[in-house]
Design a protein around this motif. Structure first.
Motif, PDB file in Angstrom:
ATOM      1  N   HIS A   1       0.758  -1.198  -0.109  1.00  0.00           N
ATOM      2  CA  HIS A   1      -0.152  -0.009   0.078  1.00  0.00           C
ATOM      3  C   HIS A   1       0.851   1.249   0.008  1.00  0.00           C
ATOM      4  O   HIS A   1       0.259   2.226  -0.098  1.00  0.00           O
ATOM      5  N   GLU A   2       2.142   1.136  -0.092  1.00  0.00           N
ATOM      6  CA  GLU A   2       2.965   2.240  -0.052  1.00  0.00           C
ATOM      7  C   GLU A   2       3.629   2.533  -1.503  1.00  0.00           C
ATOM      8  O   GLU A   2       4.700   1.980  -1.818  1.00  0.00           O
ATOM      9  N   ILE A   3       2.857   3.140  -2.272  1.00  0.00           N
ATOM     10  CA  ILE A   3       3.093   3.088  -3.578  1.00  0.00           C
ATOM     11  C   ILE A   3       3.390   4.237  -4.331  1.00  0.00           C
ATOM     12  O   ILE A   3       2.390   5.261  -4.176  1.00  0.00           O
ATOM     13  N   VAL A   4       4.311   4.421  -5.395  1.00  0.00           N
ATOM     14  CA  VAL A   4       4.527   5.496  -6.165  1.00  0.00           C
ATOM     15  C   VAL A   4       4.980   4.947  -7.465  1.00  0.00           C
ATOM     16  O   VAL A   4       5.223   3.808  -7.665  1.00  0.00           O
ATOM     17  N   GLY A   5       4.787   5.710  -8.663  1.00  0.00           N
ATOM     18  CA  GLY A   5       4.886   5.545 -10.012  1.00  0.00           C
ATOM     19  C   GLY A   5       4.502   6.407 -10.867  1.00  0.00           C
ATOM     20  O   GLY A   5       4.674   7.908 -10.495  1.00  0.00           O
ATOM     21  N   ARG A   6       4.344   6.387 -11.992  1.00  0.00           N
ATOM     22  CA  ARG A   6       3.885   7.043 -13.216  1.00  0.00           C
ATOM     23  C   ARG A   6       2.558   6.690 -13.561  1.00  0.00           C
ATOM     24  O   ARG A   6       2.289   5.857 -13.941  1.00  0.00           O
ATOM     25  N   VAL A   7       1.659   7.700 -13.973  1.00  0.00           N
ATOM     26  CA  VAL A   7       0.532   7.681 -14.645  1.00  0.00           C
ATOM     27  C   VAL A   7       0.745   6.803 -16.270  1.00  0.00           C
ATOM     28  O   VAL A   7       1.692   7.052 -16.793  1.00  0.00           O
ATOM     29  N   ARG A   8      -0.015   5.597 -16.128  1.00  0.00           N
ATOM     30  CA  ARG A   8       0.036   5.050 -17.417  1.00  0.00           C
ATOM     31  C   ARG A   8      -1.142   5.422 -18.437  1.00  0.00           C
ATOM     32  O   ARG A   8      -0.886   5.820 -19.598  1.00  0.00           O
ATOM     33  N   GLU A   9      -2.380   5.270 -17.928  1.00  0.00           N
ATOM     34  CA  GLU A   9      -3.439   5.790 -18.738  1.00  0.00           C
ATOM     35  C   GLU A   9      -4.853   6.255 -17.918  1.00  0.00           C
ATOM     36  O   GLU A   9      -4.620   5.436 -16.729  1.00  0.00           O
ATOM     37  N   ALA A  10      -5.679   6.944 -18.302  1.00  0.00           N
ATOM     38  CA  ALA A  10      -6.937   7.171 -17.691  1.00  0.00           C
ATOM     39  C   ALA A  10      -7.999   6.436 -18.519  1.00  0.00           C
ATOM     40  O   ALA A  10      -8.028   6.218 -19.490  1.00  0.00           O
ATOM     41  N   GLY A  11      -9.015   6.069 -17.482  1.00  0.00           N
ATOM     42  CA  GLY A  11     -10.174   5.489 -17.828  1.00  0.00           C
ATOM     43  C   GLY A  11     -10.763   6.544 -18.813  1.00  0.00           C
ATOM     44  O   GLY A  11     -10.611   7.850 -18.771  1.00  0.00           O
ATOM     45  N   PRO A  12     -12.258   5.872 -19.502  1.00  0.00           N
ATOM     46  CA  PRO A  12     -12.694   6.784 -20.315  1.00  0.00           C
ATOM     47  C   PRO A  12     -13.597   8.170 -19.889  1.00  0.00           C
ATOM     48  O   PRO A  12     -14.092   8.164 -18.508  1.00  0.00           O
ATOM     49  N   GLY A  13     -13.283   9.319 -20.233  1.00  0.00           N
ATOM     50  CA  GLY A  13     -13.796  10.445 -19.760  1.00  0.00           C
ATOM     51  C   GLY A  13     -13.250  10.991 -18.515  1.00  0.00           C
ATOM     52  O   GLY A  13     -13.818  12.010 -17.460  1.00  0.00           O
ATOM     53  N   VAL A  14     -12.027  10.422 -18.028  1.00  0.00           N
ATOM     54  CA  VAL A  14     -11.352  10.985 -16.653  1.00  0.00           C
ATOM     55  C   VAL A  14     -10.480  12.032 -16.894  1.00  0.00           C
ATOM     56  O   VAL A  14      -9.479  11.879 -17.891  1.00  0.00           O
ATOM     57  N   GLN A  15     -10.689  12.968 -15.996  1.00  0.00           N
ATOM     58  CA  GLN A  15      -9.588  14.051 -16.184  1.00  0.00           C
ATOM     59  C   GLN A  15      -8.257  13.653 -15.173  1.00  0.00           C
ATOM     60  O   GLN A  15      -8.600  13.566 -13.890  1.00  0.00           O
ATOM     61  N   ALA A  16      -7.213  13.369 -15.886  1.00  0.00           N
ATOM     62  CA  ALA A  16      -6.063  12.904 -14.880  1.00  0.00           C
ATOM     63  C   ALA A  16      -4.793  13.487 -15.450  1.00  0.00           C
ATOM     64  O   ALA A  16      -4.811  14.021 -16.682  1.00  0.00           O
ATOM     65  N   PRO A  17      -3.730  13.590 -14.935  1.00  0.00           N
ATOM     66  CA  PRO A  17      -2.496  13.962 -15.446  1.00  0.00           C
ATOM     67  C   PRO A  17      -2.123  13.090 -16.577  1.00  0.00           C
ATOM     68  O   PRO A  17      -2.475  12.104 -16.725  1.00  0.00           O
ATOM     69  N   PRO A  18      -1.401  13.812 -17.381  1.00  0.00           N
ATOM     70  CA  PRO A  18      -0.883  13.147 -18.589  1.00  0.00           C
ATOM     71  C   PRO A  18      -0.053  11.810 -18.237  1.00  0.00           C
ATOM     72  O   PRO A  18       0.644  11.492 -17.266  1.00  0.00           O
ATOM     73  N   PRO A  19      -0.119  11.063 -19.226  1.00  0.00           N
ATOM     74  CA  PRO A  19       0.729   9.754 -19.060  1.00  0.00           C
ATOM     75  C   PRO A  19       2.264  10.140 -18.779  1.00  0.00           C
ATOM     76  O   PRO A  19       2.903  11.075 -19.313  1.00  0.00           O
ATOM     77  N   GLY A  20       2.944   9.578 -17.933  1.00  0.00           N
ATOM     78  CA  GLY A  20       4.276   9.774 -17.306  1.00  0.00           C
ATOM     79  C   GLY A  20       4.460  10.587 -16.190  1.00  0.00           C
ATOM     80  O   GLY A  20       5.622  10.873 -15.771  1.00  0.00           O
ATOM     81  N   THR A  21       3.398  11.089 -15.817  1.00  0.00           N
ATOM     82  CA  THR A  21       3.260  12.046 -14.582  1.00  0.00           C
ATOM     83  C   THR A  21       3.584  11.282 -13.366  1.00  0.00           C
ATOM     84  O   THR A  21       2.884  10.263 -13.075  1.00  0.00           O
ATOM     85  N   PRO A  22       4.658  11.726 -12.506  1.00  0.00           N
ATOM     86  CA  PRO A  22       5.129  10.961 -11.370  1.00  0.00           C
ATOM     87  C   PRO A  22       3.865  11.226 -10.563  1.00  0.00           C
ATOM     88  O   PRO A  22       3.412  12.561 -10.148  1.00  0.00           O
ATOM     89  N   VAL A  23       3.572  10.167  -9.897  1.00  0.00           N
ATOM     90  CA  VAL A  23       2.152  10.195  -8.521  1.00  0.00           C
ATOM     91  C   VAL A  23       2.588   9.335  -7.504  1.00  0.00           C
ATOM     92  O   VAL A  23       3.286   8.192  -7.692  1.00  0.00           O
ATOM     93  N   ALA A  24       2.028   9.866  -6.371  1.00  0.00           N
ATOM     94  CA  ALA A  24       1.675   8.845  -5.261  1.00  0.00           C
ATOM     95  C   ALA A  24       0.170   8.462  -5.234  1.00  0.00           C
ATOM     96  O   ALA A  24      -0.441   9.009  -5.997  1.00  0.00           O
ATOM     97  N   VAL A  25       0.117   7.323  -4.690  1.00  0.00           N
ATOM     98  CA  VAL A  25      -1.264   6.514  -4.478  1.00  0.00           C
ATOM     99  C   VAL A  25      -1.688   6.713  -3.018  1.00  0.00           C
ATOM    100  O   VAL A  25      -1.231   6.053  -2.065  1.00  0.00           O
ATOM    101  N   HIS A  26      -2.851   7.251  -2.832  1.00  0.00           N
ATOM    102  CA  HIS A  26      -3.627   7.325  -1.667  1.00  0.00           C
ATOM    103  C   HIS A  26      -4.432   5.887  -1.494  1.00  0.00           C
ATOM    104  O   HIS A  26      -5.150   5.596  -2.249  1.00  0.00           O
ATOM    105  N   PRO A  27      -3.882   5.027  -0.341  1.00  0.00           N
ATOM    106  CA  PRO A  27      -4.330   3.785  -0.230  1.00  0.00           C
ATOM    107  C   PRO A  27      -5.697   3.469   0.346  1.00  0.00           C
ATOM    108  O   PRO A  27      -6.344   2.327   0.196  1.00  0.00           O
ATOM    109  N   LEU A  28      -6.230   4.432   0.801  1.00  0.00           N
ATOM    110  CA  LEU A  28      -7.402   4.455   1.623  1.00  0.00           C
ATOM    111  C   LEU A  28      -8.746   4.644   0.676  1.00  0.00           C
ATOM    112  O   LEU A  28      -8.808   5.806  -0.012  1.00  0.00           O
ATOM    113  N   ASP A  29      -9.714   3.906   0.847  1.00  0.00           N
ATOM    114  CA  ASP A  29     -11.089   3.717   0.198  1.00  0.00           C
ATOM    115  C   ASP A  29     -12.108   3.911   1.228  1.00  0.00           C
ATOM    116  O   ASP A  29     -12.443   2.944   1.771  1.00  0.00           O
ATOM    117  N   SER A  30     -12.734   5.197   1.501  1.00  0.00           N
ATOM    118  CA  SER A  30     -13.744   5.553   2.474  1.00  0.00           C
ATOM    119  C   SER A  30     -14.993   5.438   1.871  1.00  0.00           C
ATOM    120  O   SER A  30     -15.191   5.589   0.801  1.00  0.00           O
TER     121      SER A  30
END
Length: 351
Positions: free
Chosen positions: A67-96
């Motif tokens: 759950h301690e995850i960092v990487g780069r954006v690969r692709e976004a799903g249909p209609g999603v506003q997301a950083p462009p592919p290759g953007t370095p990101v962290a992932v929040h592990p919590l789903d409330s």
């Protein structure tokens, strides 16, 4: 491994850890796929590997850990506003759930129906992020501040746990603080205390190596348990933060704070009822508060890492290729040889 499959670190039961090939997931509406670069091995990952459980949460199906995850954006799903592919990101592990009274009170970390990456608390389990590609809701993908190295950002999730614990302690500026346990979380608590202005930080542990790391990140005094630790009951700290997850550590905190002091319980104790020095809590008029995971602190920590306020580089002691997963877990389980161990997933999986 072909372009349609990826590697994943999967716990099947106590002592049964496998590096498997799985299909590469594709993001759907509202989701983003991340090419994972680094994954930090946490104590909970070690428990699933060694015992097949974390506290009351037992494996009932194979579980991708992490759950301690960092990487780069690969692709976004249909209609999603997301950083462009290759953007370095962290992932929040919590789903409330967003519906319960805790979520409505702004306490998503204590949500009544929470999910967490790499956790067996739910059934089906919430699969984790130790995989070449991870798909999560878009709102849980956090763009890294410009210039923040991915390897350093990999410490952000456990650092947010520590940051939240320090926040639970209130204003620590100029305070004397005792920290029990100098594992990765304990060392990150020390670094967070230093960033928040604590001036006198005593840390305890059973091993010399983690104490050395704690001193590198801001501890003013390091005490090896059983060697000169007798004076801790005379420390009279303003605040104590228990990060070892042991009843003995909690007892040290209770007697290591001054009368009227504050104890923050951070390390999860063994399952079931734990004996506590309740009379000391009462007669010394101590306050005892809990600290569990984090919420918005992850964003704050990313910026604190970026601007240098949170100095945690010494906490990462090893980076191991995911192809050597067994070696990495064995190293992470040995506090005499490591603090935080990262799995390196290397080059992104082809689209």
């Amino acid at each position: 491994m072909d372009s349609a499959t990826m590697r994943a670190v999967v716990a099947h039961g106590a002592g049964d850890l496998r590096l498997e090939e799985r299909p590469v997931p594709v993001p759907g509406p509202g989701e983003v796929a991340v090419d994972v670069q680094y994954g930090g091995i946490c104590g909970s990952d070690l428990h699933y590997w060694r015992h097949g459980a974390v506290g009351e949460f037992r494996l009932r199906e194979p579980l991708v850990l992490g759950h301690e995850i960092v990487g780069r954006v690969r692709e976004a799903g249909p209609g999603v506003q997301a950083p462009p592919p290759g953007t370095p990101v962290a992932v929040h592990p919590l789903d409330s759930c967003g519906r319960c009274r805790q979520c409505h009170a702004g306490r998503r970390n204590t949500c009544l129906d929470t999910g967490y990456l790499g956790s067996a608390a739910r059934n089906p389990h919430v699969q984790g992020g130790f995989a070449d590609v991870l798909v999560v809701p878009a709102e849980r993908v956090l763009t890294l501040p410009e210039g923040l190295d991915l390897r350093l950002a990999a410490v952000a999730e456990p650092a947010a746990v520590a940051w939240h614990a320090v926040r639970q302690a209130g204003d620590v500026r100029g305070k004397r603080v005792l920290v029990t346990g100098a594992g990765p979380i304990g060392c990150l608590v020390v670094a967070s205390l230093r960033a928040a202005g604590a001036t006198d930080i005593t840390v305890t542990d059973m091993h010399e190596a983690p104490l050395a790391v704690a001193k590198q990140v801001g501890a003013t005094s390091a005490v090896r348990v059983g060697v000169g630790a007798d004076h801790l009951e005379e420390l009279a700290a303003d605040i104590a933060i228990e990060s070892s997850g042991s009843p003995a550590g909690l007892r040290t905190c209770v007697y290591g704070v001054d009368r009227g002091g504050l104890v923050v319980g951070l390390g999860l104790l063994p399952p079931g009822d734990t004996p506590v020095a309740a009379n000391a809590l009462i007669t010394r008029e101590l306050r005892l508060v809990g600290s569990f995971r984090f919420d918005t602190e992850l964003t704050e920590v990313l910026h604190a890492l970026s601007d240098g306020r949170l100095a945690v580089e010494p906490v990462v002691t090893s980076v191991v290729p995911v192809t050597d997963t067994q070696k990495a877990f064995e190293l992470a389980a040995d506090p005499a040889r490591s603090c935080k161990v990262l799995l390196d997933f290397g080059e992104p999986t082809s689209l």
